[in-house]
Scaffold this motif. Structure first.
Motif, short mmCIF file in Angstrom:
data_model
loop_
_atom_site.label_atom_id
_atom_site.label_comp_id
_atom_site.label_asym_id
_atom_site.label_seq_id
_atom_site.Cartn_x
_atom_site.Cartn_y
_atom_site.Cartn_z
N ASP A 160 0.87 -1.16 0.00
CA ASP A 160 0.00 0.00 0.00
C ASP A 160 0.92 1.23 0.00
O ASP A 160 2.13 1.11 -0.20
N ASP A 161 0.38 2.41 0.21
CA ASP A 161 1.22 3.61 0.14
C ASP A 161 2.37 3.58 1.14
O ASP A 161 3.52 3.85 0.79
N GLU A 162 2.09 3.21 2.39
CA GLU A 162 3.15 3.18 3.40
C GLU A 162 4.15 2.06 3.11
O GLU A 162 5.36 2.26 3.22
N GLY A 163 3.65 0.90 2.70
CA GLY A 163 4.53 -0.21 2.37
C GLY A 163 5.45 0.11 1.20
O GLY A 163 6.61 -0.29 1.18
N SER A 164 4.95 0.86 0.23
CA SER A 164 5.77 1.25 -0.92
C SER A 164 6.91 2.18 -0.50
O SER A 164 8.02 2.06 -1.01
N ILE A 165 6.62 3.08 0.41
CA ILE A 165 7.66 3.99 0.90
C ILE A 165 8.75 3.19 1.63
O ILE A 165 9.94 3.40 1.42
N ILE A 166 8.32 2.25 2.46
CA ILE A 166 9.28 1.41 3.18
C ILE A 166 10.09 0.57 2.19
O ILE A 166 11.32 0.45 2.32
N PHE A 167 9.43 0.01 1.18
CA PHE A 167 10.13 -0.81 0.19
C PHE A 167 11.19 0.00 -0.55
O PHE A 167 12.29 -0.49 -0.79
N GLU A 168 10.88 1.24 -0.91
CA GLU A 168 11.87 2.10 -1.59
C GLU A 168 13.11 2.29 -0.72
O GLU A 168 14.22 2.39 -1.23
N LYS A 169 12.94 2.32 0.60
CA LYS A 169 14.08 2.44 1.51
C LYS A 169 14.85 1.12 1.59
O LYS A 169 16.08 1.11 1.67
N ILE A 170 14.13 0.03 1.55
CA ILE A 170 14.76 -1.29 1.62
C ILE A 170 15.68 -1.52 0.42
O ILE A 170 16.79 -2.00 0.56
N VAL A 171 15.21 -1.17 -0.78
CA VAL A 171 16.01 -1.45 -1.98
C VAL A 171 17.29 -0.64 -2.02
O VAL A 171 18.19 -0.96 -2.80
N LEU A 172 17.41 0.37 -1.21
CA LEU A 172 18.63 1.17 -1.16
C LEU A 172 19.70 0.54 -0.25
O LEU A 172 20.84 0.98 -0.26
N GLN A 173 19.31 -0.46 0.51
CA GLN A 173 20.25 -1.10 1.43
C GLN A 173 21.25 -1.97 0.65
O GLN A 173 20.91 -2.56 -0.37
N ASP A 174 22.48 -2.04 1.15
CA ASP A 174 23.52 -2.84 0.50
C ASP A 174 23.11 -4.30 0.34
O ASP A 174 23.45 -4.94 -0.65
N GLU A 175 22.38 -4.82 1.31
CA GLU A 175 22.00 -6.23 1.28
C GLU A 175 20.99 -6.54 0.18
O GLU A 175 20.84 -7.69 -0.22
N TYR A 176 20.28 -5.55 -0.29
CA TYR A 176 19.25 -5.78 -1.31
C TYR A 176 19.86 -5.55 -2.68
O TYR A 176 19.75 -4.49 -3.27
N TYR A 177 20.50 -6.59 -3.19
CA TYR A 177 21.23 -6.48 -4.45
C TYR A 177 20.32 -6.57 -5.67
O TYR A 177 20.71 -6.18 -6.77
N ASN A 178 19.12 -7.10 -5.52
CA ASN A 178 18.24 -7.33 -6.67
C ASN A 178 18.00 -6.06 -7.48
O ASN A 178 18.08 -6.08 -8.71
N ALA A 179 17.68 -4.98 -6.81
CA ALA A 179 17.37 -3.73 -7.52
C ALA A 179 18.59 -3.23 -8.30
O ALA A 179 18.45 -2.77 -9.44
N ARG A 180 19.77 -3.32 -7.72
CA ARG A 180 20.98 -2.90 -8.43
C ARG A 180 21.25 -3.80 -9.63
O ARG A 180 21.65 -3.33 -10.70
N ALA A 181 21.03 -5.10 -9.46
CA ALA A 181 21.26 -6.04 -10.55
C ALA A 181 20.28 -5.77 -11.70
O ALA A 181 20.67 -5.77 -12.87
N GLU A 182 19.02 -5.53 -11.38
CA GLU A 182 18.02 -5.23 -12.41
C GLU A 182 18.36 -3.94 -13.13
O GLU A 182 18.26 -3.85 -14.36
N ARG A 183 18.77 -2.94 -12.37
CA ARG A 183 19.16 -1.66 -12.98
C ARG A 183 20.32 -1.87 -13.95
O ARG A 183 20.32 -1.37 -15.06
N ARG A 184 21.29 -2.66 -13.53
CA ARG A 184 22.47 -2.93 -14.37
C ARG A 184 22.07 -3.69 -15.64
O ARG A 184 22.59 -3.41 -16.72
N ILE A 185 21.17 -4.63 -15.51
CA ILE A 185 20.67 -5.36 -16.69
C ILE A 185 20.06 -4.39 -17.68
O ILE A 185 20.32 -4.46 -18.89
N PHE A 186 19.25 -3.47 -17.20
CA PHE A 186 18.64 -2.47 -18.10
C PHE A 186 19.70 -1.55 -18.70
O PHE A 186 19.63 -1.21 -19.88
#
Length: 177
Positions: A28-54
């Motif tokens: 939901d709106d609050e969960g999306s805000i929290i998720f955006e913070k999570i993907v910035l963490q070093d441990e969350y490599y998926n978002a960086r890998a997807e960005r690099r693929i693109f």
């Protein structure tokens, strides 16, 4: 939106018990805000890998999706969030199309879609953003008639969190449209 208590009850009644198919409840709106913070963490490599693929493959993705330069292309994204990675594909699509691109982000979070629309207006002004606040897994989203090619993207680990049946339903719904 489905009755959440009923969905939880049904999921916990399954054998084996499974709540992973209810991941959409987090966004939901609050969960999306929290998720955006999570993907910035070093441990969350998926978002960086997807960005690099693109970054490395956006030209190939767009050329293969559009077929030839005479085909118009639109991009539909399931679970788009704020579309930060998708901006890479949109820029590439604009380069090849030479004209406006329709982008249809579908997400449960109004806040994420508002942020996507605002940032894309600034970053890629020739993109026509047509957001839909929908749960792509359970709601009947609409893909308007279009005379051209449609690239549907479903990035992230979302499909891996879906049951096989739910994943098939999502892909079947996209195929029908």
């Amino acid at each position: 939106m489905m009755n959440i208590a009923k969905e939880i009850f049904t999921s916990l009644s399954d054998r084996p018990k499974n709540l992973s198919n209810l991941q959409w409840l987090h966004y939901d709106d609050e969960g999306s805000i929290i998720f955006e913070k999570i993907v910035l963490q070093d441990e969350y490599y998926n978002a960086r890998a997807e960005r690099r693929i693109f970054e490395l493959n956006s030209d190939d993705i767009i050329v293969k999706a559009a077929g030839n330069e005479k085909n118009c292309l639109r991009i539909v994204e399931l679970g788009s969030g704020t579309a930060t990675k998708t901006c890479i594909l949109l820029r590439t699509a604009l380069k090849y199309q030479g004209g406006p691109i329709n982008y249809l982000p579908i997400d449960v979070s109004t806040a994420a879609l508002d942020e996507a629309q605002s940032s894309l207006k600034y970053l890629v002004p020739d993109v026509c953003v047509m957001p839909q606040v929908k749960n792509y897994a359970t709601d009947d989203f609409i893909l308007p008639s279009f005379d051209g090619c449609t690239l549907v993207i479903y990035i992230g680990v979302s499909i891996g969190n879906s049951s096989k049946e739910e994943a098939k339903n999502i892909l079947h719904h996209v195929y029908e449209h």
